[in-house]
Design an enzyme around this catalytic site. Structure first.
Site, mmCIF file in Angstrom:
data_model
loop_
_atom_site.group_PDB
_atom_site.id
_atom_site.type_symbol
_atom_site.label_atom_id
_atom_site.label_comp_id
_atom_site.label_asym_id
_atom_site.label_seq_id
_atom_site.Cartn_x
_atom_site.Cartn_y
_atom_site.Cartn_z
ATOM 1 N N LYS A 1 -16.112 -0.443 -15.673
ATOM 2 C CA LYS A 1 -15.511 -1.674 -16.540
ATOM 3 C C LYS A 1 -15.119 -1.573 -17.965
ATOM 4 O O LYS A 1 -14.458 -2.682 -18.108
ATOM 5 C CB LYS A 1 -16.900 -3.314 -16.637
ATOM 6 C CG LYS A 1 -16.869 -3.858 -17.192
ATOM 7 C CD LYS A 1 -18.146 -4.655 -17.655
ATOM 8 C CE LYS A 1 -18.505 -6.377 -18.147
ATOM 9 N NZ LYS A 1 -18.649 -6.729 -18.238
ATOM 10 N N HIS B 1 7.653 3.755 22.962
ATOM 11 C CA HIS B 1 7.070 2.444 22.918
ATOM 12 C C HIS B 1 6.340 2.114 23.011
ATOM 13 O O HIS B 1 6.338 0.573 23.696
ATOM 14 C CB HIS B 1 9.010 1.744 23.262
ATOM 15 C CG HIS B 1 9.915 2.173 23.031
ATOM 16 N ND1 HIS B 1 10.396 2.237 21.030
ATOM 17 C CD2 HIS B 1 11.190 1.960 23.147
ATOM 18 C CE1 HIS B 1 11.410 2.278 21.043
ATOM 19 N NE2 HIS B 1 11.809 2.738 22.770
#
Length: 532
Positions: A152, A285
């Site tokens: 922070k 594929h």
């Protein structure tokens, strides 16, 4: 009017912050001594806890115990160490504000410019199978509080949670301090670290719930890929915490993996690892163009499986992805080098095989992690959310014939042993084919595959077309029931001798009658295997 702490006019600018005081508390001691050496040589005061302080002191560097800062001893078997204003005020003070600086002076608290923390090994303790009492003790409290406080206040404090960032930090110390951009990057990593940690703890508490109220996925970016499914799409690879799949594989040779390479490799491994015997799957594929197991007496069974898988559809195998569930032998490598292949993935490679395969510069060689396994659940993104389901898995450790014991004979005579083995192979292999799926097999190998069609008749026709003369005398598997007899009739006309399918159509009687009229054996599994 803004409160003083939020009034931009009251802030002074801080980019480079010189490190004068550091708090270090780590469970992972990797690189700790080298870091302590750099900090000590730069005149940084080191404050530390427990075993971390002992490690630094034993290495010959001065260190202040955190209890000297807080005025309280570490207590409750180490549960309380750093939870004190003397520590957290020194971390959270925003020294861009004169008022914060003055308050620290009034309180007699010195600020920290660096916090180095990594948390208790919670995941590792869970994975080890430790009892609940031990797992609970690895739920870090003070650590996350330190990390979040420093993150922070990254305008003033650098927070480091991973030893991988130590070299960068040491360089910054030598150069005079950390930059604001660097501290911001470290803060982002820190918040991600605590978020992942808390997610792991939360998941442990609901571990008995298959579908908990909150489902969290924690993953770290491993690499940015060249592009996604197509060249105009950007993509990246993320690794799940504790994962042990394709994403964690090691690239031993060839070009970097692409997005499509990963997708196809995962599909290929899914197919190959359904089998107990040495098996090879060739995928294009995401659909198999050949799957085979070695059931013969061949000396090199994995090479035999590859040869049979390749013979199913050599045209489609060009530019495909191959997965093997055994170590790749030199013979298999010789076969693979004869045809262009994008990826070869396996649990290992014989040294001579690896040497030969590396001569194919464009062939990506992936070695699976030693603890490779499929996750018990699958996650798929949809717009606005995602779906979670049990993975459709065959038990690859179950004895041969275990599936067959659950089947129902609905037409013809019971199949002989050889035909039953082929039917079981076809049923397993069919699960890896996109719906609607039809797979023809003979002698432990696919000979024709019909996949991804919008109706089952088209899939039957495609499978027969691919098989050509090999359809006669083969067996067939269908991933779902035949809604009409027309699809089955395509297979019968091609000479298929036995069929396995789930059953469950409102026209099952019509389909069974067609099979009985042709005199073929047909089994119902009462379980389907859609794969979308």
């Amino acid at each position: 009017m803004s409160s003083p702490s939020h009034d931009p006019s009251l802030y002074t600018t801080r980019d480079v912050v010189t490190i004068r005081r550091a708090l270090i508390s780590v469970s992972d001691k990797t690189g700790l001594i080298e870091l302590a050496e750099t900090l000590s040589e730069a005149g940084v005061e080191l404050v530390s806890t427990g075993s971390t302080a002992s490690t630094i002191r034993d290495a010959g560097f001065p260190v202040t115990d955190v209890s000297a800062v807080t005025g309280f001893p570490e207590s409750l078997d180490g549960r309380v160490k750093t939870l004190h204003p003397g520590v957290h005020a020194g971390i959270l003070a925003d020294l861009r504000l004169t008022s914060h600086d003055m308050q620290l002076q009034d309180l007699g608290i010195s600020p920290f410019e660096l916090v180095v923390v990594n948390l208790y090994p919670f995941r590792e303790t869970v994975t080890s199978g430790a009892p609940d009492s031990d797992v609970i003790e690895q739920i870090d409290i003070g650590g996350p509080a330190l990390v979040r406080a420093a993150a922070k206040n990254h305008a003033n404090v650098a927070i480091v949670v991973s030893p991988s960032r130590y070299p960068e930090l040491r360089a910054a110390v030598v150069a005079g301090g950390t930059s604001l951009a660097q501290r911001g990057s470290l803060a982002a990593e820190a918040f991600a670290h605590t978020a992942a940690y808390d997610s792991a703890v939360a998941a442990w508490f609901v571990r008995e719930q298959k579908f908990p109220d909150t489902f969290t996925i924690s993953a770290e970016r491993a690499s940015v890929l060249r592009y996604g499914e197509n060249s105009h799409q950007e993509a990246a690879l993320y690794l799940e915490q504790g994962g042990h799949g394709i994403a964690q594989s090691t690239l031993l040779g060839g070009k970097e993996m692409s997005y499509n390479n990963f997708v196809d490799a995962d599909a290929a491994v899914r197919a190959a690892y359904d089998f107990i015997n040495p098996a090879v799957a060739i995928v294009k594929h995401s659909n198999p163009c050949g799957i085979a197991v070695a059931r013969d007496k061949a000396v090199d069974q994995i090479a035999s499986a590859h040869r049979l898988a390749h013979e199913c559809d050599p045209v489609s195998a060009f530019g495909g992805v191959i997965a093997a569930n055994r170590v790749v032998t030199f013979k298999m490598a010789e076969q693979i080098t004869e045809v262009f292949t994008e990826v070869l993935v396996a649990p290992g490679f014989e040294p001579a095989a690896l040497q030969l395969l590396k001569t194919k510069k464009n062939l990506r060689l992936l070695q699976l992690p030693t603890n490779f396994g499929r996750e018990p659940q699958e996650v798929r993104q949809v717009s606005g959310g995602f779906l979670v389901q049990d993975a459709d898995l065959f038990d690859s450790t179950s004895k041969l014939g275990a599936l067959i014991e659950q089947w129902q004979l609905v037409s013809g005579e019971p199949a002989d042993a050889e035909t039953l083995v082929d039917l079981e192979f076809a049923w397993k292999a069919c699960r890896s084919v996109k719906s609607n799926a039809i797979l023809l097999a003979h002698n432990g190998a696919s000979v024709g595959v019909g996949m991804g069609q919008v109706n089952r008749v088209d899939s039957c026709q495609l499978a027969v077309q691919r098989a050509a003369h090999r359809a006669a005398g083969s067996v067939a598997a269908s991933d779902a029931f035949f809604p009409f007899a027309d699809g089955l009739e395509v297979l019968l006309a091609a000479g298929v001798k036995a069929v396995v399918q789930p059953g469950g159509s409102v026209r099952d009687d019509e389909v069974i009658a067609a099979a009985q009229k042709a005199g073929i054996t047909m089994y119902f599994t009462n379980e389907r295997h859609f794969f979308h």
